[in-house]
Design an enzyme around this catalytic site. Structure first.
Site, PDB file in Angstrom:
ATOM      1  CB  CYS A  62     -65.436  57.766 -26.404  1.00 50.28           C
ATOM      2  SG  CYS A  62     -65.060  56.654 -25.120  1.00 50.28           S
TER       3      CYS A  62
ATOM      4  NE  ARG B 290     -60.541  57.100 -23.611  1.00 52.55           N
ATOM      5  CZ  ARG B 290     -60.645  55.810 -23.833  1.00 52.55           C
ATOM      6  NH1 ARG B 290     -61.773  55.299 -24.255  1.00 52.55           N
ATOM      7  NH2 ARG B 290     -59.627  55.014 -23.652  1.00 52.55           N
ATOM      8  N   PRO B 291     -59.187  63.457 -25.434  1.00 48.50           N
ATOM      9  CG  PRO B 291     -58.192  65.387 -24.585  1.00 48.50           C
ATOM     10  CD  PRO B 291     -58.993  64.183 -24.180  1.00 48.50           C
TER      11      PRO B 291
ATOM     12  CG  ASP C  79     -54.553  67.561 -25.472  1.00 49.05           C
ATOM     13  OD1 ASP C  79     -55.017  66.420 -25.285  1.00 49.05           O
ATOM     14  OD2 ASP C  79     -54.347  68.357 -24.530  1.00 49.05           O
ATOM     15  CG  LEU C  80     -51.746  65.270 -23.258  1.00 51.29           C
ATOM     16  CD1 LEU C  80     -51.947  64.383 -22.031  1.00 51.29           C
ATOM     17  CD2 LEU C  80     -51.008  66.546 -22.863  1.00 51.29           C
TER      18      LEU C  80
ATOM     19  CG  ASP D 198     -59.329  49.928 -18.426  1.00 49.31           C
ATOM     20  OD1 ASP D 198     -60.018  50.948 -18.551  1.00 49.31           O
ATOM     21  OD2 ASP D 198     -58.437  49.604 -19.240  1.00 49.31           O
TER      22      ASP D 198
ATOM     23  CB  ILE E 150     -58.274  57.834 -15.194  1.00 47.17           C
ATOM     24  CG1 ILE E 150     -57.360  57.174 -14.155  1.00 47.17           C
ATOM     25  CG2 ILE E 150     -57.627  57.837 -16.579  1.00 47.17           C
ATOM     26  CD1 ILE E 150     -55.922  57.583 -14.182  1.00 47.17           C
TER      27      ILE E 150
HETATM   28  C1  UD1 Z   1     -55.755  53.593 -22.233  1.00 46.51           C
HETATM   29  C2  UD1 Z   1     -56.432  52.249 -22.287  1.00 46.51           C
HETATM   30  C3  UD1 Z   1     -57.760  52.300 -21.541  1.00 46.51           C
HETATM   31  C4  UD1 Z   1     -57.532  52.799 -20.119  1.00 46.51           C
HETATM   32  C5  UD1 Z   1     -56.744  54.100 -20.115  1.00 46.51           C
HETATM   33  C6  UD1 Z   1     -56.345  54.553 -18.725  1.00 46.51           C
HETATM   34  C7  UD1 Z   1     -55.657  51.286 -24.364  1.00 46.51           C
HETATM   35  C8  UD1 Z   1     -55.968  50.876 -25.755  1.00 46.51           C
HETATM   36  N1  UD1 Z   1     -56.639  51.889 -23.690  1.00 46.51           N
HETATM   37  O1  UD1 Z   1     -56.594  54.542 -22.879  1.00 46.51           O
HETATM   38  O2  UD1 Z   1     -58.300  50.974 -21.503  1.00 46.51           O
HETATM   39  O3  UD1 Z   1     -58.796  53.021 -19.505  1.00 46.51           O
HETATM   40  O4  UD1 Z   1     -55.535  53.952 -20.878  1.00 46.51           O
HETATM   41  O5  UD1 Z   1     -55.616  53.571 -18.069  1.00 46.51           O
HETATM   42  O6  UD1 Z   1     -54.573  51.057 -23.871  1.00 46.51           O
HETATM   43  N2  UD1 Z   1     -55.633  62.709 -22.119  1.00 46.51           N
HETATM   44  C9  UD1 Z   1     -55.565  64.006 -22.563  1.00 46.51           C
HETATM   45  N3  UD1 Z   1     -54.965  64.246 -23.777  1.00 46.51           N
HETATM   46  C10 UD1 Z   1     -54.397  63.255 -24.519  1.00 46.51           C
HETATM   47  C11 UD1 Z   1     -54.455  61.933 -24.041  1.00 46.51           C
HETATM   48  C12 UD1 Z   1     -55.070  61.686 -22.838  1.00 46.51           C
HETATM   49  O7  UD1 Z   1     -56.087  64.923 -21.914  1.00 46.51           O
HETATM   50  O8  UD1 Z   1     -53.845  63.548 -25.582  1.00 46.51           O
HETATM   51  C13 UD1 Z   1     -56.295  62.413 -20.825  1.00 46.51           C
HETATM   52  C14 UD1 Z   1     -57.538  61.534 -20.988  1.00 46.51           C
HETATM   53  O9  UD1 Z   1     -58.675  62.284 -21.302  1.00 46.51           O
HETATM   54  C15 UD1 Z   1     -57.627  60.891 -19.619  1.00 46.51           C
HETATM   55  C16 UD1 Z   1     -56.154  60.733 -19.220  1.00 46.51           C
HETATM   56  O10 UD1 Z   1     -55.423  61.628 -20.047  1.00 46.51           O
HETATM   57  O11 UD1 Z   1     -58.269  61.756 -18.716  1.00 46.51           O
HETATM   58  C17 UD1 Z   1     -55.597  59.336 -19.391  1.00 46.51           C
HETATM   59  O12 UD1 Z   1     -55.962  58.828 -20.654  1.00 46.51           O
HETATM   60  P1  UD1 Z   1     -55.027  57.824 -21.482  1.00 46.51           P
HETATM   61  O13 UD1 Z   1     -54.075  57.152 -20.569  1.00 46.51           O
HETATM   62  O14 UD1 Z   1     -54.486  58.544 -22.649  1.00 46.51           O
HETATM   63  O15 UD1 Z   1     -56.093  56.759 -21.980  1.00 46.51           O
HETATM   64  P2  UD1 Z   1     -55.999  55.945 -23.322  1.00 46.51           P
HETATM   65  O16 UD1 Z   1     -54.577  55.792 -23.674  1.00 46.51           O
HETATM   66  O17 UD1 Z   1     -56.941  56.501 -24.317  1.00 46.51           O
END
Ligand code: UD1
Length: 447
Positions: free
Chosen positions: A124, A129-130, A132-133, A333, A355
């Site tokens: 995106c 934004r994977p 995996d976690l 954000d 982030i």
């Molecule tokens: C949510 C918000 C988004 C906000 C973001 C960070 C919603 C619907 N969206 O997005 O508006 O910008 O939090 O505050 O609430 N990551 C991994 N693996 C995963 C999950 C995340 O590596 O499985 C990484 C992401 O690439 C990123 C970081 O963790 O670098 C934080 O992302 P995350 O908090 O998960 O963002 P979202 O939940 O997608």
């Protein structure tokens, strides 16, 4: 598809009300999957993403009535959702591709229905934004996953998901929500360490508790959840949107003027308010809600919501650096909107994004207005210029759209902003709210 035509130079004045939070209403809608009863959400913002989530719930066989009419054409800011009839636990690509938050149905589906098929969210505009976690944590609770045809196909073990001791390596907002929603009806205790503390996670937890869940550690980085047999329905008011409130304050800061922002979740906005003040905005917190509208709601709100009176002299901003971080750090954000503010501030500011690795798509567009921004790895160096001038720009993502509108409002002459569908996904009538405050913005369909 619409474009916005913005004529810059107007200062802002008046009163504006903050809508419900996008990042709270989406997990709350997904939480409806956990009960056969009715979940009623109030203070639901009017957003493209809410309609997409509604379509997804209906696609799965549930009922989701959004914004019911109450006569005279008036619409209630509500969602009435009943997922007892869910028959197809699947989130198809055409819905997931427009809204990554569709992935929030994964945890609830596995917990309640034992299986789920969710299209893998693609890359995106703001980074990789994977998921995996999310998958790792749900696997530790006993789920098994296969990737097939671009879909994550998940199954819970016979007997359902099991509570587990979990620790996220990276703080993840939707990851925490997905796992929390799965854990509330899993067998036994789940501990989520290094959990996200964003207010929208807490709001989701509060709704789950109202539905009968057992969750402790709200607002901390460790959630302790004892699974229960089943959840009931509830009526829950969605927390106000701190990012929308911050965006409105940034708009006043850039354009200059004095406005009252009603019903802002001030208790959750400390970092943003500090940085805006440091940059030169005079911000007063008022709990009397003198302007009336929403005042009653504010006093009933369980959060520290209040009105913010913001005043900024045109051209009165000074350079201020920010580094984004998980809550209670500076929210990613708000980064793009803050950068727009810094383009005309006196001095040089450095904005560091920790982030998302690619959340600087707005930089190239802001440069088109004459902003002096250079990128150095994860930081942007912004040298304040004496003025911006209008230009055509293309929005790349939700918060970038807001940033471009704000910059255009401060620029001399006319700007056109294309691809504003991003804006409509996540802001409840931002252009209309800004017009009400005196901005000169027109929305025009593009053929
Ligand atoms: C949510 C918000 C988004 C906000 C973001 C960070 C919603 C619907 N969206 O997005 O508006 O910008 O939090 O505050 O609430 N990551 C991994 N693996 C995963 C999950 C995340 O590596 O499985 C990484 C992401 O690439 C990123 C970081 O963790 O670098 C934080 O992302 P995350 O908090 O998960 O963002 P979202 O939940 O997608």
């Amino acid at each position: 598809m619409d474009k916005l035509i913005v004529e810059g130079g107007q200062s802002l004045a008046g009163v504006v009300r903050v809508s419900g939070a996008k990042n709270a209403v989406l997990p709350l809608m997904a939480a409806s999957i956990l009960t056969d009863d009715i979940l009623v959400l109030t203070n639901v913002p009017n957003l493209g993403d809410v309609r997409t989530m509604g379509r997804l719930l209906r696609h799965m066989g549930g009922q989701a009535a959004l914004y019911p009419q109450i006569g005279g054409g008036e619409v209630k800011e509500e969602a009435v959702i009943s997922m007892g009839s869910l028959s197809k636990p699947e989130a198809p690509h055409e819905l997931v591709k427009t809204m990554r938050a569709s992935a929030l149905v994964l945890g609830p589906l596995l917990a309640r229905h034992g299986r789920a098929k969710v299209s893998l969210p693609g890359g995106c505009a703001i980074g990789v934004r994977p998921m995996d976690l999310h998958l790792k944590a749900l696997s530790q609770m006993g789920a098994e996953f296969d990737l097939s045809g671009g879909d994550i196909v998940g199954r819970a073990p016979d007997g359902g998901l099991q509570g587990a001791n979990l620790r996220f390596e990276t703080v993840t907002v939707t990851g925490t929500e997905n796992v929390m929603m799965a854990a509330v009806v899993a067998k036994g205790r789940t501990v989520i360490a290094n959990a996200a503390r964003e207010p929208e996670v807490t709001d989701t937890a509060r709704a789950l508790i109202a539905m009968g869940a057992n969750i402790e550690g709200l607002d901390t980085d460790t959630l302790v959840i004892d699974g229960v047999e089943s959840l009931n329905g509830a009526v829950h008011r969605v927390i106000a949107d701190r990012i929308e409130a911050g965006t409105l304050l940034a708009a006043v800061a850039l354009a200059g003027g004095r406005c009252r922002v009603i019903g802002a979740p001030v208790g959750e906005m400390a970092t943003v308010l500090d940085k805006l003040s440091e940059a030169g905005a005079k911000i007063e917190i008022s709990r009397d809600s003198a302007a009336g509208t929403g005042g009653g709601e504010v006093t009933r709100c369980p959060y520290d919501a209040a009105d913010l009176v913001v005043e900024v002299e045109p051209g009165g901003l000074t350079a201020t650096g920010i580094t984004t971080g998980p809550h209670p750090g500076f929210p990613t954000d708000m980064q793009a909107q803050f950068m727009a503010m810094m383009t005309t501030a006196r001095g040089t500011s450095i904005i560091t994004e920790t982030i998302f690795e690619n959340r600087f798509m707005h930089v190239a567009e802001l440069r088109r207005l004459g902003a002096d921004i250079t990128l150095e790895g994860r930081s942007a160096v912004i040298k304040g210029v004496s003025g911006l001038s209008g230009a055509p720009m293309t929005a790349s993502d939700l918060r970038a759209s807001a940033s471009l509108i704000l910059a255009a409002m401060a620029a001399k002459g006319v700007s056109e902003i294309f691809r504003v569908y991003h804006l409509d996904r996540g802001y409840d009538g931002l252009d209309a709210k800004l017009i009400n405050l005196g901005a000169n913005i027109k929305r025009v369909p593009v053929k």
